[in-house]
Design a protein around this motif. Structure first.
Motif, PDB file in Angstrom:
ATOM      1  N   PHE A  89     -56.463  -8.818  11.366  1.00 30.54           N
ATOM      2  CA  PHE A  89     -56.532  -7.322  11.966  1.00 30.54           C
ATOM      3  C   PHE A  89     -56.635  -7.188  13.369  1.00 30.54           C
ATOM      4  CE2 PHE A  89     -57.667  -6.214   7.374  1.00 30.54           C
ATOM      5  CZ  PHE A  89     -56.562  -5.613   7.169  1.00 30.54           C
ATOM      6  N   PRO A  90     -57.699  -7.805  13.836  1.00 33.11           N
ATOM      7  CA  PRO A  90     -57.971  -7.709  15.292  1.00 33.11           C
ATOM      8  C   PRO A  90     -56.702  -7.856  16.129  1.00 33.11           C
ATOM      9  CG  PRO A  90     -59.707  -9.128  14.568  1.00 33.11           C
ATOM     10  CD  PRO A  90     -58.825  -9.019  13.557  1.00 33.11           C
ATOM     11  N   CYS A  91     -55.996  -8.948  16.100  1.00 31.92           N
ATOM     12  CA  CYS A  91     -54.893  -9.149  17.124  1.00 31.92           C
ATOM     13  C   CYS A  91     -53.467  -8.266  16.730  1.00 31.92           C
ATOM     14  CB  CYS A  91     -54.413 -10.575  16.743  1.00 31.92           C
ATOM     15  SG  CYS A  91     -53.021 -11.105  17.600  1.00 31.92           S
ATOM     16  N   ARG A  92     -53.280  -8.023  15.235  1.00 32.40           N
ATOM     17  CA  ARG A  92     -52.262  -7.220  14.726  1.00 32.40           C
ATOM     18  C   ARG A  92     -52.375  -5.795  15.511  1.00 32.40           C
ATOM     19  NH1 ARG A  92     -50.983  -4.909   9.528  1.00 32.40           N
ATOM     20  NH2 ARG A  92     -52.348  -6.344   8.969  1.00 32.40           N
ATOM     21  N   ILE A  93     -53.773  -5.203  15.024  1.00 32.23           N
ATOM     22  CA  ILE A  93     -53.958  -3.819  15.370  1.00 32.23           C
ATOM     23  C   ILE A  93     -54.519  -3.730  16.624  1.00 32.23           C
ATOM     24  CG2 ILE A  93     -54.731  -1.609  14.640  1.00 32.23           C
ATOM     25  CD1 ILE A  93     -55.209  -2.964  11.674  1.00 32.23           C
ATOM     26  N   GLY A  94     -55.262  -4.399  17.098  1.00 24.47           N
ATOM     27  CA  GLY A  94     -56.144  -4.537  18.270  1.00 24.47           C
ATOM     28  C   GLY A  94     -55.142  -4.544  19.530  1.00 24.47           C
ATOM     29  N   SER A  95     -54.176  -5.342  19.542  1.00 27.29           N
ATOM     30  CA  SER A  95     -53.348  -5.276  20.437  1.00 27.29           C
ATOM     31  C   SER A  95     -52.725  -4.246  20.614  1.00 27.29           C
ATOM     32  CB  SER A  95     -52.322  -6.657  20.370  1.00 27.29           C
ATOM     33  OG  SER A  95     -51.539  -6.378  19.493  1.00 27.29           O
TER      34      SER A  95
END
Lengths: 158, 122
Positions: A89-95
């Motif tokens: 989640f952090p990378c997929r949504i955060g970016s």
């Protein structure tokens, strides 16, 4: 290895064609080196790490004075969003959210909440499963540190 | 169970080694490892991750058919989320619910194939 960065830039590279404000060294996830730090660095892992940067694969990309840094950071988030495999989640949504916050701050009367921004960077850094999401906060944090005046208008709370 | 995906986070501290944040469902236990699951740092990280998940989820719990019987809703409440701070952005809210698999269907429009797999193996 060990060659002063100044020698690489001025002598081997032939200097700059136009005024430059930062060198992005080590790829998109490498450190963003302001011009004032060039004389402190040499091409080795320790020199970069101890100054808060990352040698990475040692590519050097110049960010011209005329290019808005906020636009460059937006590009870095867009790159991460494009490259993200989507597993965590952090990378997929955060970016994507990072890119959107920067876009919104440029195009609307909107300032990014500094606490939210720091939380996003921390979440990417600590919560991502691999170095893509985990690495993008480094150049962003370098930019926030060395180009705080230029980026100030886009962030609230000082 | 093999380490397959990303469900929550914890701190794994290797004896004599560095303290690192690891995904609990993605890390094998090792001898000499100390594990902290509820430090303030980890609680904050977990809350921030769930908040990101909620930015791509319809925030209509009160009218949702699984209100009160929803793992995501429970998780959001447990980590202490009161509101989502991110402005509206790109999302997948227009997608149809994917009923092609037997894993939990808690309106996870933002779910990736990995996550149902992870949930199924818990």
């Amino acid at each position: 290895m060990g060659t002063p960065l100044r020698v690489v830039v001025d002598e081997m590279g032939g200097g700059f064609r136009e005024p430059v404000k930062a060198l992005h060294i080590g790829g998109p996830l490498g450190g963003l080196v302001p011009m004032s730090k060039i004389d402190d660095l040499s091409i080795d892992f320790e020199s970069f790490a101890s100054n808060g940067f990352l040698l990475g694969h040692a590519s050097i990309l110049s960010v011209p004075e005329r290019f808005p840094l906020v636009k460059y950071l937006e590009h870095l988030f867009a790159f991460t969003a494009h490259e993200s495999c989507g597993k965590c989640f952090p990378c997929r949504i955060g970016s994507v959210r990072g890119k959107e916050l920067l876009q919104k701050a440029q195009s609307e009367n909107y300032q990014i909440d500094r606490e939210l921004w720091n939380d996003l960077l921390e979440t990417l850094e600590k919560g991502s499963l691999c170095a893509l999401g985990g690495g993008i906060p480094l150049p962003v944090k370098n930019a926030m540190q060395y180009f705080s005046e230029e980026l100030k208008p886009y962030f609230s709370r000082g | 169970m093999a380490p397959v995906g990303f469900r929550s986070v914890e701190v794994a501290l290797q004896a004599g080694g560095p303290r690192r944040t690891k995904a609990s469902c993605h890390t094998l236990m090792e001898p000499g490892m100390f594990i902290y699951t509820e430090t303030p740092e980890i609680q904050k990280l977990r809350k921030n991750i769930v908040e990101l998940v909620l930015t791509d989820h319809p925030l209509d719990c009160l009218t949702c058919e699984v209100n009160g019987n929803c793992e995501l809703q429970d998780t959001a409440a447990r980590v202490g989320i009161r509101k989502v701070r991110y402005p509206d952005g790109e999302n997948h809210l227009d997608r149809e619910k994917d009923l092609s698999h037997p894993y939990p269907h808690f309106r996870p429009v933002e779910m990736h194939p990995v996550l149902p797999l992870c949930a199924g193996l818990r």
